[in-house]
Design a protein around this motif. Sequence first.
Motif, PDB file in Angstrom:
ATOM      1  N   MET A 112      29.686  -2.035  -8.907  1.00 48.12           N
ATOM      2  CA  MET A 112      30.858  -1.631  -8.869  1.00 48.12           C
ATOM      3  C   MET A 112      31.620  -1.580 -10.189  1.00 48.12           C
ATOM      4  SD  MET A 112      31.276  -2.933  -4.857  1.00 48.12           S
ATOM      5  CE  MET A 112      32.658  -2.405  -4.352  1.00 48.12           C
ATOM      6  N   ALA A 113      33.007  -0.641 -10.168  1.00 45.02           N
ATOM      7  CA  ALA A 113      34.239  -0.888 -10.991  1.00 45.02           C
ATOM      8  C   ALA A 113      35.275  -0.778 -11.388  1.00 45.02           C
ATOM      9  CB  ALA A 113      33.757  -0.282 -12.507  1.00 45.02           C
ATOM     10  N   LEU A 114      36.198  -1.087 -10.739  1.00 42.79           N
ATOM     11  CA  LEU A 114      37.032  -1.298 -10.788  1.00 42.79           C
ATOM     12  C   LEU A 114      37.633  -0.267  -8.865  1.00 42.79           C
ATOM     13  CD1 LEU A 114      39.508   0.970 -13.486  1.00 42.79           C
ATOM     14  CD2 LEU A 114      39.462  -1.754 -12.567  1.00 42.79           C
ATOM     15  N   ASP A 115      36.852  -0.717  -7.892  1.00 40.55           N
ATOM     16  CA  ASP A 115      36.833  -0.898  -6.780  1.00 40.55           C
ATOM     17  C   ASP A 115      35.861   0.568  -6.341  1.00 40.55           C
ATOM     18  OD1 ASP A 115      37.255  -2.785  -4.811  1.00 40.55           O
ATOM     19  OD2 ASP A 115      39.443  -2.334  -5.816  1.00 40.55           O
ATOM     20  N   HIS A 116      35.294   1.550  -7.534  1.00 43.22           N
ATOM     21  CA  HIS A 116      34.476   2.461  -7.322  1.00 43.22           C
ATOM     22  C   HIS A 116      33.523   2.037  -7.147  1.00 43.22           C
ATOM     23  CE1 HIS A 116      37.909   5.698  -8.084  1.00 43.22           C
ATOM     24  NE2 HIS A 116      38.113   4.840  -9.955  1.00 43.22           N
ATOM     25  N   PHE A 117      32.320   3.415  -6.306  1.00 45.12           N
ATOM     26  CA  PHE A 117      31.445   3.183  -6.468  1.00 45.12           C
ATOM     27  C   PHE A 117      30.701   3.796  -7.165  1.00 45.12           C
ATOM     28  CE2 PHE A 117      32.659   1.400  -2.533  1.00 45.12           C
ATOM     29  CZ  PHE A 117      32.325  -0.494  -2.376  1.00 45.12           C
ATOM     30  N   TYR A 118      28.625   3.244  -7.972  1.00 44.73           N
ATOM     31  CA  TYR A 118      28.426   4.335  -8.574  1.00 44.73           C
ATOM     32  C   TYR A 118      26.859   4.041  -7.771  1.00 44.73           C
ATOM     33  CZ  TYR A 118      32.495   5.089 -11.613  1.00 44.73           C
ATOM     34  OH  TYR A 118      33.592   5.837 -11.919  1.00 44.73           O
ATOM     35  N   THR A 119      25.627   4.943  -8.266  1.00 47.26           N
ATOM     36  CA  THR A 119      24.436   4.291  -7.751  1.00 47.26           C
ATOM     37  C   THR A 119      24.201   4.112  -9.429  1.00 47.26           C
ATOM     38  OG1 THR A 119      23.968   6.642  -8.476  1.00 47.26           O
ATOM     39  CG2 THR A 119      23.955   5.517  -5.910  1.00 47.26           C
ATOM     40  N   LEU A 120      23.167   3.171 -10.009  1.00 42.92           N
ATOM     41  CA  LEU A 120      22.689   3.771 -10.975  1.00 42.92           C
ATOM     42  C   LEU A 120      20.446   3.844 -10.619  1.00 42.92           C
ATOM     43  CD1 LEU A 120      23.020   3.322 -14.130  1.00 42.92           C
ATOM     44  CD2 LEU A 120      22.869   0.956 -13.949  1.00 42.92           C
ATOM     45  N   PRO A 121      20.408   4.533 -11.474  1.00 43.08           N
ATOM     46  CA  PRO A 121      18.500   3.935 -11.246  1.00 43.08           C
ATOM     47  C   PRO A 121      18.186   3.007 -12.673  1.00 43.08           C
ATOM     48  CG  PRO A 121      19.124   6.426 -12.180  1.00 43.08           C
ATOM     49  CD  PRO A 121      19.719   6.130 -12.014  1.00 43.08           C
ATOM     50  N   VAL A 122      17.800   2.103 -11.879  1.00 40.15           N
ATOM     51  CA  VAL A 122      16.500   0.695 -12.536  1.00 40.15           C
ATOM     52  C   VAL A 122      15.322   1.244 -12.685  1.00 40.15           C
ATOM     53  CG1 VAL A 122      19.050   0.016 -12.178  1.00 40.15           C
ATOM     54  CG2 VAL A 122      17.491  -1.141 -10.882  1.00 40.15           C
ATOM     55  N   VAL A 123      14.548   1.936 -11.872  1.00 39.51           N
ATOM     56  CA  VAL A 123      12.981   1.341 -12.426  1.00 39.51           C
ATOM     57  C   VAL A 123      12.588   3.010 -11.861  1.00 39.51           C
ATOM     58  CG1 VAL A 123      11.381   1.054 -10.815  1.00 39.51           C
ATOM     59  CG2 VAL A 123      13.333  -0.368 -10.115  1.00 39.51           C
ATOM     60  N   ASP A 124      11.562   3.349 -13.040  1.00 32.77           N
ATOM     61  CA  ASP A 124      11.041   4.531 -13.120  1.00 32.77           C
ATOM     62  C   ASP A 124      10.309   4.831 -12.051  1.00 32.77           C
ATOM     63  OD1 ASP A 124       8.561   6.129 -13.714  1.00 32.77           O
ATOM     64  OD2 ASP A 124       9.143   5.793 -15.854  1.00 32.77           O
ATOM     65  N   ALA A 125      10.640   5.652 -11.521  1.00 31.16           N
ATOM     66  CA  ALA A 125      10.288   5.945 -10.006  1.00 31.16           C
ATOM     67  C   ALA A 125       8.506   6.517 -10.071  1.00 31.16           C
ATOM     68  CB  ALA A 125      10.973   8.098  -9.918  1.00 31.16           C
ATOM     69  N   VAL A 126       8.402   6.844 -10.998  1.00 28.78           N
ATOM     70  CA  VAL A 126       6.810   7.039 -11.332  1.00 28.78           C
ATOM     71  C   VAL A 126       5.720   6.057 -11.660  1.00 28.78           C
ATOM     72  CG1 VAL A 126       5.465   8.405 -12.744  1.00 28.78           C
ATOM     73  CG2 VAL A 126       7.585   9.797 -12.307  1.00 28.78           C
ATOM     74  N   SER A 127       5.678   5.324 -12.751  1.00 27.43           N
ATOM     75  CA  SER A 127       5.049   3.781 -13.527  1.00 27.43           C
ATOM     76  C   SER A 127       5.780   3.159 -11.701  1.00 27.43           C
ATOM     77  CB  SER A 127       5.512   3.670 -14.561  1.00 27.43           C
ATOM     78  OG  SER A 127       6.832   3.746 -14.690  1.00 27.43           O
ATOM     79  N   GLY A 128       6.931   3.123 -11.526  1.00 31.04           N
ATOM     80  CA  GLY A 128       7.335   1.469 -11.236  1.00 31.04           C
ATOM     81  C   GLY A 128       7.901   0.804 -12.042  1.00 31.04           C
ATOM     82  N   ASP A 129       7.973   0.675 -13.382  1.00 34.00           N
ATOM     83  CA  ASP A 129       8.247   0.007 -14.165  1.00 34.00           C
ATOM     84  C   ASP A 129       9.833  -0.231 -14.379  1.00 34.00           C
ATOM     85  OD1 ASP A 129       5.790  -0.596 -14.807  1.00 34.00           O
ATOM     86  OD2 ASP A 129       5.719   0.735 -16.293  1.00 34.00           O
ATOM     87  N   VAL A 130      10.891  -1.343 -14.549  1.00 28.15           N
ATOM     88  CA  VAL A 130      11.761  -1.387 -14.404  1.00 28.15           C
ATOM     89  C   VAL A 130      12.234  -0.142 -16.192  1.00 28.15           C
ATOM     90  CG1 VAL A 130      11.123  -3.961 -16.685  1.00 28.15           C
ATOM     91  CG2 VAL A 130      13.696  -2.844 -15.751  1.00 28.15           C
TER      92      VAL A 130
END
Length: 658
Positions: A219-237
Motif C-alpha cells: 500500500m502506498a498513498l492508499d493505492h494497492f499493488y500486488t508484489l511477487p516475493v516468492v519464486d513460483a517454481v522453486s518456492g524460494d524467496v
Amino acid sequence: MFALTPYRQSQPRTFAAQKQLPRLPIQQLGASLDKYIKSLRPFFLEQAAKEGRDDKWVEGQLEQRREWARDFEKEGGLGRVLQERLKDVDRITPCNWLDDHFWIKVAYHSWRVPLPVNSNWWLMCRDDEGIPADVRAGVPPKGEFTEWQIKRAAKLTQRLIDFKVRIDREEILPDSSRAGPFDMHQYTRVFGVTRLPQIPTDTLVHSPHPHPSTNIIVMALDHFYTLPVVDAVSGDVLPIENIEAGLWAIADDALARGAAQDSIGALSADDRDSWTRAREHLLALSPVNRASATAIEDSLFVLSLDAYTLQSAEYVSSSPSRETPDLDAHIRNASTAGGSGKNRWWDKAVGVHVESNGRASMVGEHSPCDALIPSIVCDYALAENVDAASVSRRGASKVPEGSRLEWVVDDKTREAIGKAVKTVEEIAADSDGKMLWYDEYGAGWIKKVGKQSPDAYLQMALQLAYHKTHNEPTATYETASTRLFLHGRTDVIRTFSEDSWRWVQAMRDEKVDAKTRYELLSNATKAHNLYTKEASTGRGIDRHFLGLRLLLRQGETHPLFEDPLFTKSQEWVLSTSGLSAGDRFFGTGFGAVFPNGYGVNYLAGDQVIKFGIESKVSCPETSTAVFRQNLVEAMREMRKACEDGLAAASVEEAKAKL
C-alpha cells in the motif's frame, strides 16, 4: 525461540512433535472451584481493611462461596452436568476443546468493536543500524518516499518471507522448554490469514498450510499493488534486488498517480458490523472489487509505505534517565496509522509499516495467533540490517500489468469511508499509549541480585504501581501460554493474590521494615510462579469456567455465577502480558480491556525493561503518565527493598552463627 538457529539436516523438523503433544485437559471440577475460592480471598481482605472488618468476616464470606461450590459440584448438580457437557465437546473436537470450539469466536470474532487499539497488537521495530544515524533521526519532507525507506522495506520483506519459506520446509527448530515441546500450529496462521467481517460473528480466511500465495500487497498513498516475493517454481524467496526494484516501481507509480481519492483500507478500521455492511455493498458494486478484495485477503501480508515520518507535537523521553527516540509517535503510527486509519488493511494477521525515515512497525489481527508468535517472526526479520553499500534499484523496473488493484466506488462507500476515518480519529484521540524504558536495572539484576523471577517481579511492580495510582488493588490478567498442548493458546494468571495483596500493603506502610518487605515479596513471587506453572500446564481456572458457562442452557443458572464477585474477579482492569527480552524491539503494546483500565505489555531485557502502557484519555480515573511515573517509583522502591532486605537477613544470619 530457536528461529535464528542455523539449519542442520539432522535437526528435528518444525512440526515433528505435533502428533506427540497431549490434548488440553479439562481440569477436575473440584480443583478449579478450590483455586477460584482461594483467588477471592484478597478481594475480601481488601474490603475488610477498608470497612474495619475482621478475619472472621472474611472467612464467613469465603464459606458462603464454598457452600455454593459444594452445591455446584454435588452429584447431579449443575456443575457436574456442565462438566459432562464439556467432556462431550472435547470428544467431538479434533485437537483442542477450547481453540476448536470456543476461543476464536468468543474471545474475538463476536466482539464487534473496531480492531485498531481495541483488539490488534502492535510491535515497534528497533531502528536499522545500517541506515545512517542522521537519516534515522531525521524527518523527510511529507509526501515523499526515500531510498532508505525502500531498502528497509525490502529487507524486512525478504526476511519475513524467508521465515515463511523455512516454516513451509520445516527448517525452523521446534519451540520448547524444560517442560517439553511447544505446539507450532500458530506459525501456520501468520502468513496469508485475514479476518473476514460477517454478522453476527467474523471468520478467518486462510488456505491449508503451506499457504500457496507468492505475493504480498503493498500500500502506498492508499493505492494497492500486488508484489511477487516468492519464486513460483522453486518456492524460494526472490532476490532482495528484485523486491527493492518492485517497491520502487510501486512508490514511483503511486507518486505519479497522487494520493488515492478513496481510502478503501480505512473501511476495515470501523466497527465490525459497519465494515461488514460496507464490504458487502462494495463487493456488490462490481466484480472488480471482489477481485481486489480477494487479492488482499489471500496475500501473505500487507506492507504499507508511509509517505511521512510521524512526529509528536511535543517530544517527551520515554526513559527516566536518558533521551529516547520519539516513541509516542512510533506508537501512534503503529496502532492507528497516525490517527487516520489510512494506508492499512486492519484485518490481516500481519501488517508491516515503514515510514519515510526507515522507522518500522508491525501490527496484527489477534484472533489467528497470539502476539508472541509474530513477535518471534518479527525478531527473525530484524536480525539482519540493510546493506548500506547496495546500489539503488530505483527505475530498475516498472509496475507490471495487472498488479494495480482497482476499485469501483460510489457515494455510499465514500460515506462509509468517512465514517470509518472518523471512528479511528476518535479511537486515536482517546488512546493514551506510551512507553517506559526503565533502564536503572533489568532482568539480570532481578535474577542475580534480587534473587527473584523477572516475570513475577515485574508483575509485582505493576501491582504496586496500580496501588500507588489508585490506592486500591484490582483484578489482574497475565497471559499464560498453553502451547505445551496441541493447538494450545492461553489461560489466565491471576496476579492479584493474597500474597501480592499483603506485600503491597507492606510496601505502602512506612512502618514495615525492609526484611519483612523482602520476605513478603519473595512469598508473592513464589505464589505467582506456582500459578504460572499451573495455568501453563492446563490447570488454570478461567478458560475452564468459560467453557462451563458457555454450555449453560436457557433458564440454567447458579448462585456461583450470579455472585457479583464472580464477575468482579474477572474484570481485568489491569491487563498484562510479557513477551521476550525484546532487544530488537523499541516496544510493544495493546489496548486496555476496560475503559477504566490499563493494557500493559513488557519486554524484560537484561539491562532495560520496556513497558508499553495504554489507557483511555476519556477516563478521569486513569492516566498513563501517572501510572508510568508510579511504575518508575515502584521499581526503585522494590530495588531498595531487595537490597536492604537481603542485607538485613545477612546480618541476622551472621549473628545467628556467633
